[in-house]
Design a protein around this motif. Structure first.
Motif, short mmCIF file in Angstrom:
data_model
loop_
_atom_site.label_atom_id
_atom_site.label_comp_id
_atom_site.label_asym_id
_atom_site.label_seq_id
_atom_site.Cartn_x
_atom_site.Cartn_y
_atom_site.Cartn_z
N GLY A 15 13.04 2.46 6.53
CA GLY A 15 13.48 3.60 7.33
C GLY A 15 13.93 4.66 6.53
O GLY A 15 14.06 5.97 7.12
N GLY A 16 14.02 4.35 5.21
CA GLY A 16 14.30 5.49 4.12
C GLY A 16 13.03 6.53 3.92
O GLY A 16 11.88 5.99 4.32
N SER A 17 13.38 7.50 3.01
CA SER A 17 12.18 8.32 2.53
C SER A 17 11.98 8.30 1.02
O SER A 17 12.81 8.08 0.31
CB SER A 17 12.43 9.72 2.97
N LEU A 18 10.84 8.63 0.61
CA LEU A 18 10.56 8.54 -0.81
C LEU A 18 9.36 9.87 -0.96
O LEU A 18 8.64 10.07 -0.28
CB LEU A 18 9.80 7.23 -1.27
N GLN A 81 4.79 12.60 0.59
CA GLN A 81 6.23 12.44 1.35
C GLN A 81 6.20 11.52 2.26
O GLN A 81 5.29 11.53 3.17
CB GLN A 81 6.81 13.72 2.12
N MET A 82 7.04 10.37 1.98
CA MET A 82 6.78 9.30 2.95
C MET A 82 8.18 9.12 3.53
O MET A 82 9.04 8.96 2.87
CB MET A 82 6.70 8.03 1.70
N ASN A 83 8.00 9.02 4.73
CA ASN A 83 9.33 9.12 5.82
C ASN A 83 9.18 7.60 6.52
O ASN A 83 8.15 7.28 6.83
CB ASN A 83 9.27 10.21 6.54
N SER A 84 10.45 7.41 6.94
CA SER A 84 10.23 6.29 7.95
C SER A 84 9.49 5.06 7.45
O SER A 84 8.83 4.36 8.09
CB SER A 84 9.71 6.60 9.32
N LEU A 85 9.97 4.50 6.06
CA LEU A 85 9.21 3.62 5.38
C LEU A 85 9.39 2.21 5.78
O LEU A 85 10.43 1.99 6.37
CB LEU A 85 9.68 3.63 3.93
N GLU A 112 -2.16 6.07 -13.46
CA GLU A 112 -1.69 4.61 -13.86
C GLU A 112 -0.87 3.72 -12.49
O GLU A 112 -0.70 2.68 -12.64
CB GLU A 112 -0.95 4.61 -15.15
N GLY A 113 -0.33 4.67 -11.80
CA GLY A 113 0.16 4.02 -10.70
C GLY A 113 1.71 4.24 -10.74
O GLY A 113 2.35 4.13 -11.80
N THR A 114 2.34 4.08 -9.36
CA THR A 114 3.80 4.08 -9.19
C THR A 114 4.20 3.03 -8.45
O THR A 114 3.63 3.06 -7.26
CB THR A 114 4.66 5.57 -9.26
N LEU A 115 5.04 2.41 -8.73
CA LEU A 115 5.33 1.26 -7.60
C LEU A 115 6.25 1.51 -6.59
O LEU A 115 7.76 2.15 -7.00
CB LEU A 115 5.98 0.03 -8.59
N VAL A 116 6.19 1.41 -5.63
CA VAL A 116 7.09 1.66 -4.48
C VAL A 116 7.43 0.14 -3.70
O VAL A 116 6.46 -0.62 -3.40
CB VAL A 116 6.28 2.50 -3.29
N THR A 117 8.74 0.13 -3.84
CA THR A 117 9.11 -1.34 -2.92
C THR A 117 10.16 -0.93 -1.81
O THR A 117 11.09 -0.44 -2.15
CB THR A 117 9.84 -2.16 -3.98
N VAL A 118 9.72 -1.31 -0.69
CA VAL A 118 10.36 -1.07 0.56
C VAL A 118 10.93 -2.25 0.84
O VAL A 118 10.49 -3.46 1.43
CB VAL A 118 9.86 -0.49 1.57
N SER A 119 12.51 -2.62 1.06
CA SER A 119 13.46 -3.59 1.38
C SER A 119 13.63 -3.39 2.78
O SER A 119 13.89 -2.51 3.40
CB SER A 119 14.51 -3.85 0.67
N SER A 120 13.99 -4.43 3.37
CA SER A 120 14.46 -4.56 4.89
C SER A 120 15.65 -5.57 5.32
O SER A 120 16.05 -6.29 4.54
CB SER A 120 13.28 -4.93 5.97
#
Length: 120
Positions: A15-18, A81-85, A112-120
């Motif tokens: 639900g957060g943003s990044l 822009q990433m919303n409602s993750l 090279e990439g960047t890691l996005v981790t979404v927890s619930s």
């Protein structure tokens, strides 16, 4: 001689943003299309969003309405822009760009990439 460097990844709750950034540098005459891809653990790398040099955009159905891709041509930078993750958005996000160098050679470049981790 062209480098793409992603930043902005991290841990965020559902639900957060990044906001991700990708800055291109080096031997650059022009950058055409820029894209973001995501590779989740154990899965193939998939296209998330694309933006042309003129600002036209395209999104994967899974992120449509939640993610927004944009670019700053003066800074050779693309953003996501990433919303409602959602947890399903978790993965390594890679920046991609079609770059023409000063000698006229056009190549597809990857960050090279960047890691996005979404927890619930």
């Amino acid at each position: 001689q062209v480098q793409l460097v992603e930043s902005g990844g991290g841990l965020v709750q559902a639900g957060g943003s990044l906001r991700l950034s990708c800055a291109a540098s080096g031997n650059i005459f022009r950058i055409n299309d820029m894209s973001w891809y995501c590779q989740a653990a154990g899965k193939q790398r998939e296209l998330v969003a694309t933006i042309t040099s003129g600002g036209n955009t395209n999104y994967a159905d899974s992120v449509k309405g939640r993610f927004t891709i944009s670019r700053d041509n003066a800074k050779n930078t693309v953003y996501l822009q990433m919303n409602s993750l959602k947890r399903e958005d978790t993965g390594v996000y890679y920046c991609n760009a079609v770059v023409t160098s000063w000698n006229g050679i056009r190549r597809i470049q990857w960050g090279e990439g960047t890691l996005v981790t979404v927890s619930s």
